[in-house]
Design a protein around this motif. Structure first.
Motif, PDB file in Angstrom:
ATOM      1  N   TYR A 201      -9.578  -7.824  -3.374  1.00 41.44           N
ATOM      2  CA  TYR A 201     -10.315  -6.800  -4.107  1.00 41.44           C
ATOM      3  C   TYR A 201      -9.522  -6.461  -5.364  1.00 41.44           C
ATOM      4  N   ASN A 202     -10.107  -6.734  -6.504  1.00 46.87           N
ATOM      5  CA  ASN A 202      -9.398  -6.597  -7.771  1.00 46.87           C
ATOM      6  C   ASN A 202      -9.028  -5.163  -8.088  1.00 46.87           C
ATOM      7  N   ASN A 203      -9.859  -4.226  -7.686  1.00 48.37           N
ATOM      8  CA  ASN A 203      -9.615  -2.819  -8.007  1.00 48.37           C
ATOM      9  C   ASN A 203     -10.253  -1.939  -6.932  1.00 48.37           C
ATOM     10  N   PHE A 204     -10.041  -0.646  -7.057  1.00 43.80           N
ATOM     11  CA  PHE A 204     -10.561   0.264  -6.045  1.00 43.80           C
ATOM     12  C   PHE A 204     -12.078   0.342  -6.067  1.00 43.80           C
ATOM     13  N   GLN A 205     -12.681   0.134  -7.233  1.00 45.09           N
ATOM     14  CA  GLN A 205     -14.138   0.170  -7.290  1.00 45.09           C
ATOM     15  C   GLN A 205     -14.744  -0.884  -6.356  1.00 45.09           C
ATOM     16  N   GLU A 206     -14.158  -2.077  -6.349  1.00 44.62           N
ATOM     17  CA  GLU A 206     -14.644  -3.120  -5.444  1.00 44.62           C
ATOM     18  C   GLU A 206     -14.389  -2.738  -3.985  1.00 44.62           C
ATOM     19  N   LEU A 207     -13.214  -2.203  -3.726  1.00 46.06           N
ATOM     20  CA  LEU A 207     -12.876  -1.816  -2.351  1.00 46.06           C
ATOM     21  C   LEU A 207     -13.756  -0.669  -1.867  1.00 46.06           C
ATOM     22  N   TYR A 208     -14.048   0.274  -2.752  1.00 48.87           N
ATOM     23  CA  TYR A 208     -14.908   1.412  -2.417  1.00 48.87           C
ATOM     24  C   TYR A 208     -16.291   0.915  -1.981  1.00 48.87           C
ATOM     25  N   LEU A 209     -16.810  -0.067  -2.713  1.00 48.07           N
ATOM     26  CA  LEU A 209     -18.126  -0.612  -2.377  1.00 48.07           C
ATOM     27  C   LEU A 209     -18.089  -1.265  -0.999  1.00 48.07           C
ATOM     28  N   TYR A 210     -17.022  -2.007  -0.731  1.00 47.86           N
ATOM     29  CA  TYR A 210     -16.876  -2.630   0.588  1.00 47.86           C
ATOM     30  C   TYR A 210     -16.845  -1.566   1.691  1.00 47.86           C
ATOM     31  N   CYS A 211     -16.074  -0.499   1.457  1.00 46.26           N
ATOM     32  CA  CYS A 211     -15.975   0.568   2.452  1.00 46.26           C
ATOM     33  C   CYS A 211     -17.334   1.229   2.687  1.00 46.26           C
ATOM     34  N   TYR A 212     -18.120   1.348   1.633  1.00 46.44           N
ATOM     35  CA  TYR A 212     -19.469   1.902   1.816  1.00 46.44           C
ATOM     36  C   TYR A 212     -20.274   1.029   2.769  1.00 46.44           C
ATOM     37  N   TYR A 213     -20.275  -0.268   2.515  1.00 48.73           N
ATOM     38  CA  TYR A 213     -21.109  -1.169   3.307  1.00 48.73           C
ATOM     39  C   TYR A 213     -20.718  -1.192   4.783  1.00 48.73           C
ATOM     40  N   VAL A 214     -19.419  -1.276   5.065  1.00 47.47           N
ATOM     41  CA  VAL A 214     -19.016  -1.460   6.459  1.00 47.47           C
ATOM     42  C   VAL A 214     -18.786  -0.161   7.216  1.00 47.47           C
ATOM     43  N   VAL A 259      -2.337  -3.223   7.442  1.00 45.24           N
ATOM     44  CA  VAL A 259      -1.834  -4.070   6.358  1.00 45.24           C
ATOM     45  C   VAL A 259      -0.972  -5.217   6.895  1.00 45.24           C
ATOM     46  N   GLY A 260      -0.027  -4.906   7.767  1.00 43.67           N
ATOM     47  CA  GLY A 260       0.864  -5.935   8.297  1.00 43.67           C
ATOM     48  C   GLY A 260       0.130  -6.996   9.093  1.00 43.67           C
ATOM     49  N   GLU A 261      -0.794  -6.581   9.952  1.00 46.35           N
ATOM     50  CA  GLU A 261      -1.548  -7.531  10.757  1.00 46.35           C
ATOM     51  C   GLU A 261      -2.433  -8.415   9.880  1.00 46.35           C
ATOM     52  N   ASP A 262      -3.061  -7.814   8.880  1.00 47.67           N
ATOM     53  CA  ASP A 262      -3.908  -8.599   7.987  1.00 47.67           C
ATOM     54  C   ASP A 262      -3.082  -9.596   7.178  1.00 47.67           C
ATOM     55  N   ALA A 263      -1.860  -9.194   6.808  1.00 42.08           N
ATOM     56  CA  ALA A 263      -1.002 -10.087   6.033  1.00 42.08           C
ATOM     57  C   ALA A 263      -0.679 -11.358   6.820  1.00 42.08           C
ATOM     58  N   LEU A 264      -0.513 -11.226   8.125  1.00 42.67           N
ATOM     59  CA  LEU A 264      -0.231 -12.402   8.958  1.00 42.67           C
ATOM     60  C   LEU A 264      -1.393 -13.383   8.943  1.00 42.67           C
ATOM     61  N   ARG A 265      -2.592 -12.901   8.583  1.00 44.08           N
ATOM     62  CA  ARG A 265      -3.778 -13.757   8.508  1.00 44.08           C
ATOM     63  C   ARG A 265      -4.109 -14.137   7.067  1.00 44.08           C
ATOM     64  N   GLY A 266      -3.194 -13.802   6.149  1.00 40.77           N
ATOM     65  CA  GLY A 266      -3.427 -14.134   4.757  1.00 40.77           C
ATOM     66  C   GLY A 266      -4.396 -13.209   4.061  1.00 40.77           C
ATOM     67  N   ARG A 267      -4.606 -12.008   4.604  1.00 44.83           N
ATOM     68  CA  ARG A 267      -5.576 -11.069   4.041  1.00 44.83           C
ATOM     69  C   ARG A 267      -4.860  -9.888   3.384  1.00 44.83           C
ATOM     70  N   VAL A 268      -5.384  -9.461   2.254  1.00 44.33           N
ATOM     71  CA  VAL A 268      -4.851  -8.286   1.568  1.00 44.33           C
ATOM     72  C   VAL A 268      -6.030  -7.408   1.148  1.00 44.33           C
ATOM     73  N   TYR A 269      -6.215  -6.309   1.845  1.00 46.52           N
ATOM     74  CA  TYR A 269      -7.308  -5.388   1.539  1.00 46.52           C
ATOM     75  C   TYR A 269      -6.785  -4.201   0.733  1.00 46.52           C
ATOM     76  N   LEU A 270      -6.109  -4.497  -0.362  1.00 44.46           N
ATOM     77  CA  LEU A 270      -5.533  -3.467  -1.225  1.00 44.46           C
ATOM     78  C   LEU A 270      -5.919  -3.784  -2.669  1.00 44.46           C
ATOM     79  N   PRO A 271      -6.138  -2.762  -3.500  1.00 46.94           N
ATOM     80  CA  PRO A 271      -6.523  -3.012  -4.896  1.00 46.94           C
ATOM     81  C   PRO A 271      -5.423  -3.776  -5.631  1.00 46.94           C
ATOM     82  N   GLN A 272      -5.760  -4.954  -6.144  1.00 46.69           N
ATOM     83  CA  GLN A 272      -4.770  -5.801  -6.794  1.00 46.69           C
ATOM     84  C   GLN A 272      -4.185  -5.150  -8.048  1.00 46.69           C
ATOM     85  N   ASP A 273      -5.028  -4.457  -8.818  1.00 41.59           N
ATOM     86  CA  ASP A 273      -4.514  -3.848 -10.040  1.00 41.59           C
ATOM     87  C   ASP A 273      -3.532  -2.716  -9.744  1.00 41.59           C
ATOM     88  N   GLU A 274      -3.749  -2.003  -8.640  1.00 40.37           N
ATOM     89  CA  GLU A 274      -2.840  -0.910  -8.297  1.00 40.37           C
ATOM     90  C   GLU A 274      -1.523  -1.439  -7.742  1.00 40.37           C
TER      91      GLU A 274
END
Length: 387
Positions: A201-214, A259-274
């Motif tokens: 997720y490039n920024n919080f706006q993208e992450l916010y949208l994801y959080c809305y959906y799920v 965060v740690g568990e997701d990192a072990l799977r190659g996932r990063v659910y944090l705003p990249q720009d931040e």
């Protein structure tokens, strides 16, 4: 699971195709952020930018759901199959058992509701859990867009009075009793599609949208079940907004906890720009190094999650009194997860923030006490804050 029953206590865990970032940080600038501007929620200008990028606007989603559900004057006018009473009792009992097993704290809170509301919440919980299991369950490896398409077709059949099994039948019966629209259910399925297509997720706006959906969608589903207190003096949409904020806060907390568990799977659910603002990148997450940069970054992320919980609080007191207990349970418990991250010195890379059974137990009477209050809250207009 990741999703979170906003005005409930369901947790859904982010899922995405595992895409590891093999690029190292190209430049490691010194950590000298003297005034980091972190967006807590999309402001009007950012919403317009999202629109140009092709992202649907969450505020418009909420407005549409409020409008559509308010048009359902008589739920009984919906198509309805005449189920045998014993069949329905068994269907709701199955939903109750699933809720009691996988959402123990929330389940205890539902016991204070009327029987009709209990059953409805259990039915919605089960549908949300089954939806999440498609992408995060034991058969997730076989998941495809076609599977989600079929699940959405099945959802339409449920809303048209044609359930596939007993668990579907419980939701179909619920639809005949409460003014529920299909949109938030469809939006949740869209969130599952995002999970399978997006790994960053490039920024919080993208992450916010994801959080809305799920997660935010669950609040929109459950407000009609919880009911709004007759003495409430705030606009109906404000209560829906608060339900959305609780879902956003819950989902952000899930992400920070995992965060740690997701990192072990190659996932990063944090705003990249931040991450970049604090001199960090994916490599820092994968190395699981809890640096001072990381601690400062996490403080900002926790502040944001708490912001949404504070906004959610403003709407909980507007619900029917008998429905407030499980919502307060969710809100207080998730705040304790944030506290646990702080207690671990912001180490969510090698440790999982844990709220012990005793603390969960004491959450129930605390939440019950809060549920008895009925403050006439004046909602604040601003959703953006600089920290």
């Amino acid at each position: 699971m990741v999703m979170s029953l906003s005005f409930s206590l369901v947790t859904v865990k982010p899922y995405s195709m595992s895409v590891s970032n093999k690029k190292a940080c190209r430049s490691r600038r010194r950590f000298s952020v003297t005034r980091a501007e972190i967006t807590v929620a999309p402001n009007p200008q950012q919403r317009r930018q999202l629109s140009k990028q092709g992202f649907p606007l969450t505020d418009l989603h909420v407005q549409e759901v409020v409008h559509r559900q308010s048009q359902i004057i008589s739920p009984c006018s919906k198509p309805k199959l005449q189920f045998h009473s014993n069949f329905l009792n068994d269907a709701y009992e199955m939903c109750r058992n699933i809720c009691a097993e996988y959402a123990k704290t929330f389940y205890l809170g539902t016991l204070l509701m009327t029987e009709e509301r209990q059953k409805a919440i259990w039915a919605i919980y089960v549908w949300c859990r089954r939806t999440d299991e498609l992408v995060d369950g034991p058969n997730a490896a076989y998941m495809s867009s076609a599977v989600l398409d079929r699940w959405e077709d099945r959802l339409h059949d449920i809303f048209n009075g044609h359930p596939y099994d007993m668990l579907d039948a419980a939701l179909t019966d619920t639809l005949s009793k409460f003014p529920l629209d299909i949109k938030p259910f469809r939006d949740m399925i869209q969130g599952m599609r995002m999970d399978t297509r997006k790994a960053r997720y490039n920024n919080f706006q993208e992450l916010y949208l994801y959080c809305y959906y799920v997660a935010g969608t669950v609040g929109l589903m459950t407000v009609p079940i919880m009911g709004i207190a007759q003495e409430s003096v705030v606009p109906v949409q404000s209560v829906y907004d608060a339900a959305l904020y609780l879902g956003i806060g819950n989902q952000l907390t899930n992400i920070l906890r995992d965060v740690g568990e997701d990192a072990l799977r190659g996932r990063v659910y944090l705003p990249q720009d931040e991450l970049a603002q604090f001199g960090l990148c994916d490599k820092d997450v994968f190395s699981r190094n809890v640096s001072e940069r990381w601690r400062k970054f996490m403080k900002h992320q926790i502040t944001r999650a708490r912001f949404y919980f504070n906004r959610a609080e403003e709407g909980v007191s507007q619900l029917e009194k008998a429905s407030r207990w499980p919502v307060w349970s969710s809100l207080i418990l998730y705040r304790k997860i944030l506290d646990a991250i702080e207690d671990n010195d912001y180490d969510n890379l090698t440790k999982r923030a844990h709220v012990g059974r005793a603390k969960k137990f004491f959450t129930l009477p605390q939440a019950y006490t809060r549920s008895l209050s009925n403050h006439k809250t004046k909602f604040r207009p601003s959703l953006t804050r600089h920290i």
